[in-house]
Design a protein around this motif. Sequence first.
Motif, mmCIF file in Angstrom:
data_model
loop_
_atom_site.group_PDB
_atom_site.id
_atom_site.type_symbol
_atom_site.label_atom_id
_atom_site.label_comp_id
_atom_site.label_asym_id
_atom_site.label_seq_id
_atom_site.Cartn_x
_atom_site.Cartn_y
_atom_site.Cartn_z
ATOM 1 N N GLU A 51 9.284 20.684 -9.555
ATOM 2 C CA GLU A 51 10.453 20.511 -8.583
ATOM 3 C C GLU A 51 10.714 19.268 -7.762
ATOM 4 O OE1 GLU A 51 10.780 24.158 -6.716
ATOM 5 O OE2 GLU A 51 11.368 25.235 -8.645
ATOM 6 N N VAL A 52 9.541 18.683 -7.582
ATOM 7 C CA VAL A 52 9.482 17.477 -6.641
ATOM 8 C C VAL A 52 9.337 16.204 -7.444
ATOM 9 C CG1 VAL A 52 9.139 18.638 -4.510
ATOM 10 C CG2 VAL A 52 7.282 17.550 -5.732
ATOM 11 N N THR A 53 9.048 16.324 -8.585
ATOM 12 C CA THR A 53 8.751 15.158 -9.229
ATOM 13 C C THR A 53 10.009 14.044 -9.468
ATOM 14 O OG1 THR A 53 7.306 16.348 -10.877
ATOM 15 C CG2 THR A 53 8.282 14.420 -11.586
ATOM 16 N N THR A 54 11.296 14.781 -9.313
ATOM 17 C CA THR A 54 12.091 13.645 -9.485
ATOM 18 C C THR A 54 12.598 13.062 -7.985
ATOM 19 O OG1 THR A 54 13.412 15.023 -11.049
ATOM 20 C CG2 THR A 54 14.704 13.619 -9.763
ATOM 21 N N VAL A 55 12.200 13.587 -6.916
ATOM 22 C CA VAL A 55 12.342 13.241 -5.484
ATOM 23 C C VAL A 55 11.295 12.150 -5.514
ATOM 24 C CG1 VAL A 55 12.126 13.729 -3.127
ATOM 25 C CG2 VAL A 55 13.151 15.328 -4.769
ATOM 26 N N PHE A 56 10.100 12.199 -5.847
ATOM 27 C CA PHE A 56 9.234 11.196 -6.064
ATOM 28 C C PHE A 56 9.428 10.054 -6.753
ATOM 29 C CE2 PHE A 56 6.779 14.377 -3.328
ATOM 30 C CZ PHE A 56 6.411 13.490 -2.360
ATOM 31 N N ARG A 57 9.828 10.541 -8.151
ATOM 32 C CA ARG A 57 10.150 9.350 -8.767
ATOM 33 C C ARG A 57 11.477 8.474 -8.094
ATOM 34 N NH1 ARG A 57 10.229 12.482 -14.816
ATOM 35 N NH2 ARG A 57 7.693 12.289 -14.701
ATOM 36 N N VAL A 58 12.400 9.051 -7.556
ATOM 37 C CA VAL A 58 13.135 8.263 -6.897
ATOM 38 C C VAL A 58 12.693 7.414 -5.780
ATOM 39 C CG1 VAL A 58 15.466 8.473 -5.478
ATOM 40 C CG2 VAL A 58 15.118 9.752 -7.624
ATOM 41 N N ALA A 59 11.691 8.057 -5.057
ATOM 42 C CA ALA A 59 11.061 7.436 -4.182
ATOM 43 C C ALA A 59 10.376 6.117 -4.783
ATOM 44 C CB ALA A 59 10.092 8.291 -3.282
ATOM 45 N N ALA A 60 9.495 6.411 -5.736
ATOM 46 C CA ALA A 60 8.990 5.447 -6.177
ATOM 47 C C ALA A 60 9.893 4.001 -6.767
ATOM 48 C CB ALA A 60 8.288 5.633 -7.481
ATOM 49 N N VAL A 61 11.174 4.420 -7.441
ATOM 50 C CA VAL A 61 12.150 3.496 -7.670
ATOM 51 C C VAL A 61 12.522 2.694 -6.434
ATOM 52 C CG1 VAL A 61 14.367 2.931 -8.441
ATOM 53 C CG2 VAL A 61 12.908 4.379 -9.716
ATOM 54 N N VAL A 62 12.795 3.549 -5.374
ATOM 55 C CA VAL A 62 13.326 2.818 -4.048
ATOM 56 C C VAL A 62 12.108 1.823 -3.474
ATOM 57 C CG1 VAL A 62 13.622 3.160 -1.570
ATOM 58 C CG2 VAL A 62 14.749 4.522 -3.273
ATOM 59 N N GLY A 63 10.943 2.516 -3.615
ATOM 60 C CA GLY A 63 9.620 1.337 -3.328
ATOM 61 C C GLY A 63 9.523 0.220 -4.037
ATOM 62 N N LEU B 150 0.900 -1.007 0.000
ATOM 63 C CA LEU B 150 -0.058 0.011 -0.030
ATOM 64 C C LEU B 150 0.734 1.210 0.126
ATOM 65 C CD1 LEU B 150 -2.727 1.221 0.205
ATOM 66 C CD2 LEU B 150 -2.583 1.129 2.965
ATOM 67 N N TRP B 151 1.948 1.229 0.991
ATOM 68 C CA TRP B 151 2.937 2.430 0.781
ATOM 69 C C TRP B 151 3.369 2.479 -0.411
ATOM 70 C CZ3 TRP B 151 7.902 2.208 4.305
ATOM 71 C CH2 TRP B 151 8.244 3.389 4.369
ATOM 72 N N VAL B 152 4.078 1.521 -0.984
ATOM 73 C CA VAL B 152 4.746 1.647 -2.203
ATOM 74 C C VAL B 152 4.004 2.071 -3.401
ATOM 75 C CG1 VAL B 152 6.270 0.496 -4.093
ATOM 76 C CG2 VAL B 152 6.666 0.170 -1.476
ATOM 77 N N GLY B 153 2.713 1.516 -3.385
ATOM 78 C CA GLY B 153 1.689 2.069 -4.434
ATOM 79 C C GLY B 153 1.225 3.293 -4.351
ATOM 80 N N SER B 154 1.202 3.795 -3.143
ATOM 81 C CA SER B 154 0.686 5.238 -3.065
ATOM 82 C C SER B 154 1.750 6.094 -3.464
ATOM 83 C CB SER B 154 0.523 5.414 -1.474
ATOM 84 O OG SER B 154 -0.535 4.796 -1.034
#
Length: 152
Positions: free
Chosen positions: A123-135, A17-21
């Motif tokens: 500006e935060v899209t890259t941060v969240f994309r990296v977070a998605a990859v980590v997830g 659920l966390w990663v999917g979000s």
Amino acid sequence: MVLDTVMTTLHVLVGALWVGSVVFVAGAILPAAVEGALDAAPLEKIADRLVYLSRGSSVVMFLTGGHLAGTRYTIETLTGTGRGHLVLAMLALWLALAALVEVGRSRLVDGLQEKRVRTPAAEVTTVFRVAAVVGILLLVDAGLLASGLALY
């Protein structure tokens, strides 16, 4: 045995659920905001809910993962086996995901409070994309552990 099954199930469900979000925010919400389809107020509400979900998930993952690691591993097996290394990698990825969501949300909300949407979202899209990859790496790690391929 039943407690371990409950802990494993809760651990996997909350993690998914966390990663999917995070993946949904990175892949759908932020691109829509960059395109101008979202206003500041709804985007801030989404960011706030994501960070609350992330914090809650972090606590559940810490408790369930701690229980599972404590009942299945010793210091020697954590540091000296392939499965132990996967568990330690999962811990590092878990910390990275939590930190990236916190940083991304903070930067996004700072920009949104100026009643701007497109620039802060971009500006935060890259941060969240990296977070998605980590997830996603977290889920791959979990799959490797569940498969039993990394026995030693």
